[in-house]
Enzyme design. Structure first.
Site, PDB file in Angstrom:
ATOM      1  N   GLY A  58     -60.524  23.408 -47.765  1.00 23.67           N
ATOM      2  CA  GLY A  58     -59.472  23.432 -48.772  1.00 23.67           C
ATOM      3  C   GLY A  58     -58.378  22.434 -48.443  1.00 23.67           C
ATOM      4  N   CYS A  85     -64.415  23.584 -42.058  1.00 20.69           N
ATOM      5  CA  CYS A  85     -63.289  22.673 -42.252  1.00 20.69           C
ATOM      6  C   CYS A  85     -61.951  23.438 -42.161  1.00 20.69           C
ATOM      7  CB  CYS A  85     -63.463  21.927 -43.575  1.00 20.69           C
ATOM      8  SG  CYS A  85     -62.419  20.488 -43.694  1.00 20.69           S
ATOM      9  N   TYR A  86     -61.264  23.670 -43.273  1.00 18.38           N
ATOM     10  CA  TYR A  86     -60.023  24.455 -43.210  1.00 18.38           C
ATOM     11  C   TYR A  86     -60.314  25.825 -42.573  1.00 18.38           C
ATOM     12  CZ  TYR A  86     -55.868  27.064 -44.534  1.00 18.38           C
ATOM     13  OH  TYR A  86     -54.735  27.824 -44.495  1.00 18.38           O
ATOM     14  N   HIS A 175     -69.140  19.488 -43.161  1.00 14.67           N
ATOM     15  CA  HIS A 175     -69.622  20.279 -44.296  1.00 14.67           C
ATOM     16  C   HIS A 175     -71.156  20.378 -44.304  1.00 14.67           C
ATOM     17  CE1 HIS A 175     -65.773  20.726 -46.429  1.00 14.67           C
ATOM     18  NE2 HIS A 175     -65.474  19.662 -45.714  1.00 14.67           N
ATOM     19  N   GLU A 177     -72.854  22.171 -46.236  1.00 16.34           N
ATOM     20  CA  GLU A 177     -73.317  22.478 -47.595  1.00 16.34           C
ATOM     21  C   GLU A 177     -73.635  21.231 -48.414  1.00 16.34           C
ATOM     22  OE1 GLU A 177     -70.317  22.757 -46.360  1.00 16.34           O
ATOM     23  OE2 GLU A 177     -68.704  22.683 -47.815  1.00 16.34           O
ATOM     24  N   GLY A 230     -79.177  22.842 -79.096  1.00 13.75           N
ATOM     25  CA  GLY A 230     -80.625  22.887 -78.936  1.00 13.75           C
ATOM     26  C   GLY A 230     -81.060  22.395 -77.572  1.00 13.75           C
ATOM     27  N   GLY A 231     -80.092  21.982 -76.758  1.00 10.63           N
ATOM     28  CA  GLY A 231     -80.413  21.602 -75.379  1.00 10.63           C
ATOM     29  C   GLY A 231     -80.528  22.860 -74.537  1.00 10.63           C
ATOM     30  N   VAL A 232     -80.934  22.688 -73.288  1.00  4.13           N
ATOM     31  CA  VAL A 232     -81.195  23.864 -72.462  1.00  4.13           C
ATOM     32  C   VAL A 232     -79.901  24.660 -72.183  1.00  4.13           C
ATOM     33  CG1 VAL A 232     -81.201  22.480 -70.328  1.00  4.13           C
ATOM     34  CG2 VAL A 232     -82.270  24.701 -70.322  1.00  4.13           C
ATOM     35  N   ASP A 233     -78.781  23.969 -71.953  1.00  2.00           N
ATOM     36  CA  ASP A 233     -77.568  24.703 -71.574  1.00  2.00           C
ATOM     37  C   ASP A 233     -77.053  25.605 -72.699  1.00  2.00           C
ATOM     38  OD1 ASP A 233     -77.863  23.129 -69.380  1.00  2.00           O
ATOM     39  OD2 ASP A 233     -76.305  21.698 -69.945  1.00  2.00           O
ATOM     40  N   LYS A 375     -77.789  22.429 -62.888  1.00  2.00           N
ATOM     41  CA  LYS A 375     -78.803  22.281 -63.940  1.00  2.00           C
ATOM     42  C   LYS A 375     -80.134  22.956 -63.574  1.00  2.00           C
ATOM     43  CE  LYS A 375     -79.680  20.024 -67.868  1.00  2.00           C
ATOM     44  NZ  LYS A 375     -78.730  19.941 -68.992  1.00  2.00           N
TER      45      LYS A 375
END
Ligand code: XMP
Length: 519
Positions: A58, A85-86, A175, A177, A230-233, A375
């Site tokens: 952070g 980190c922090y 990091h 991640e 009409g898209g996946v999201d 996604k």
């Protein structure tokens, strides 16, 4: 969304850009995790099901008088804690270590980490006692707290990994991640499985239930509107909300006339019949073509299309009474991309139009059920909702549609030509099992005509550009190496069956320096 009955890893968010990435890494290895703010943490009464805590990075600094911290008693609950980190600096400070602002020694980007001592946390993490890690810090821990051991260090920060085995406290400056850290997932797995002894219990089905429950709790008996592209999201968002509140969800689908061949009808039909969505269909293609007539400039096109969409959507939404919420398919990368690591605004390359993100002055509350997901996770969620393959695995498609793939002036005739060429290209990619290997593929119509010869006659027709790229997130991309046989065949097919095209070219640029779309 707090489920007290699940064994979980709690991630405390101290405001890092990549906190949600930690949550994703934990989910990826099959363990349930929740990201909490400090305030939410303070409200937890029972720690029984909490297998471990991760303290994120952070922007704050423990070198100031006031800084965000977790209550001291949490350190004595015998729950393993990993500070990143922090998080490391906070652990160090809490146990009498010393932290200073490392103005001269700050580290951003790659650093070489050297092992000093064995630890359960770093089992199989190093190669020959070294590894590459990704750093992003200004402050450094320069005096180790009592009871802690030094596990690894870099040239500029001697205490990059520290541990207190007895208290099960671990701190790392880099990091793990982010993908730029080699083997980062090994370190996270070691913490989760070997140290926290968490079990693999997380499944997408569980996430689905959690999201639906949260929508129900938030919306109650109110109405929600949703713009369906009409898209996946947007499809996944609509299906989820429909499962939660049934017909209190009103969807609006605007036919701009700028989608791929047959796509609008197909998506409309399937979302209505298979998923029982309540959809209002707005035919607006004539209006779009009228507004786009004689417009060359890409930015102008994008603005016209975006603004027209807002107008139509607002007009239709106002006809639906007592709406309180607007649903959007915002994903986590959309949120990260809109901020830069330093908090400054990133420079604008193109003004993106996203169907979801529009009516700002409608005073509706937002529902963004996918905003913590990436996604590929949305695709997994869609799969668990039974979303059909052509929508589920559809390549990303830009909001302004084919208008930005027809360079220069847009007309219904050009759209028709492009739809035919694009349809042949995409179907051929599917047939040859190439479609799923590609992040995004499309045909575009260039604004130049060239001379050709067909039979014994001269032709003077448009050039079709094909583009296929690989990418992880659309931020960078490389062109896909289409086999020569495929290129030979597709060029023939397009020219033989699409009147108006007599030349096909393949785009072999990466992003950067190019972008994925042409306009
Ligand atoms: P560029 O062309 O910027 O595209 O490299 C990166 C990704 O974004 C998509 N794109 C858009 N998506 N609204 C969208 O929802 C837009 O206005 C838009 N413009 C580009 C593009 O297709 C690629 O996946």
């Amino acid at each position: 969304m707090n489920d007290i009955n699940k064994e979980k890893i709690i991630i405390i968010d101290f405001g890092s850009q990549v906190t949600k990435l930690i949550a994703r890494r934990v989910r990826e290895i099959g363990v349930f995790s929740e990201v909490l703010t400090l305030n939410q943490l303070k409200k937890i009464r029972s720690f029984k099901k909490i297998k471990g805590l991760i303290l994120s990075g952070g922007p704050a600094t423990v070198t100031k008088k006031l800084f965000p911290k977790i209550p001291m008693q949490i350190f004595s609950k015998n729950i393993p804690i990993l500070g990143i980190c922090y998080g490391l600096q906070l652990i160090a400070k809490s146990f009498g270590g010393k932290v200073k602002s490392g103005n001269k020694k700050r580290e951003f980007g790659r650093a070489i980490l050297k092992k000093n001592k064995n630890s359960l946390l770093t089992k199989n993490f190093f190669k020959k006692n070294k590894t590459k890690v990704w750093m992003s810090h200004q402050d450094i821990v320069y005096k180790i707290p009592k009871g802690f051991n030094k596990i690894a260090s870099t040239k500029d920060s001697a205490l990059t990994i520290i541990e207190n085995k007895k208290k099960k406290l671990f701190g790392i400056q880099f990091h793990p991640e982010v993908t730029h850290t080699d083997n980062g997932e090994v370190l996270i797995k070691n913490f989760i499985f070997s140290i926290c002894k968490a079990k693999k219990m997380w499944k997408m089905n569980y996430e689905k239930g959690r999201i639906i429950k949260a929508i129900k709790e938030k919306v109650k008996k109110e109405k929600v509107i949703c713009a369906l592209s009409g898209g996946v999201d947007s499809s996944v968002v609509a299906i989820l909300i429909h499962k939660a509140i049934k017909n209190n969800l009103k969807c609006i689908m605007v036919d701009t006339g700028l989608l791929r061949k047959n796509e609008f009808r197909y998506t409309y039909k399937i979302l209505k019949s298979k998923y029982k969505l309540n959809i209002k269909l707005i035919k607006a293609s004539d209006l779009y073509f009228k507004k786009l007539k004689n417009i060359y400039d890409p930015e102008k096109k994008r603005k016209i299309i975006g603004n027209l969409f807002i107008k139509i959507f607002e007009k239709e939404a106002k006809k639906i009474k007592n709406v309180k919420f607007l649903a959007q398919g915002t994903l986590y990368p959309d949120i990260i991309e809109s901020r830069s690591a330093t908090g400054s605004k990133t420079s604008k390359i193109k003004s993106h139009h996203n169907v979801g993100g529009l009516p700002k002055n409608m005073r509706l509350n937002l529902i963004e059920p996918l905003k913590e997901l990436f996604k590929d996770e949305v695709r997994k969620l869609g799969k668990s909702l039974g979303l059909v393959d052509p929508i589920l695995n559809k390549h990303p498609f830009p909001g302004p549609g084919l208008a930005i793939r027809i360079l220069g002036k847009v007309s219904p005739k050009k759209v028709k030509i492009l739809q035919e060429a694009d349809n042949i290209f995409i179907n051929e990619l599917i047939k040859k099992n190439l479609y799923k290997k590609i992040w995004q593929a499309y045909a575009a119509l260039l604004p130049i005509k060239t001379v050709g010869v067909m039979g014994d006659s001269r032709t003077y027709e448009f050039t079709c550009l094909l583009r296929a790229v690989t990418s992880k997130d659309g931020m960078t991309a490389d062109y896909f190496n289409l086999p020569k046989d495929f290129l030979d065949e597709i060029s023939n097919k397009i020219i033989n069956s699409v009147r108006g095209i007599n030349r096909v070219v393949y785009d072999i640029t990466s992003k950067p320096p190019s972008t994925i779309e042409l306009e």
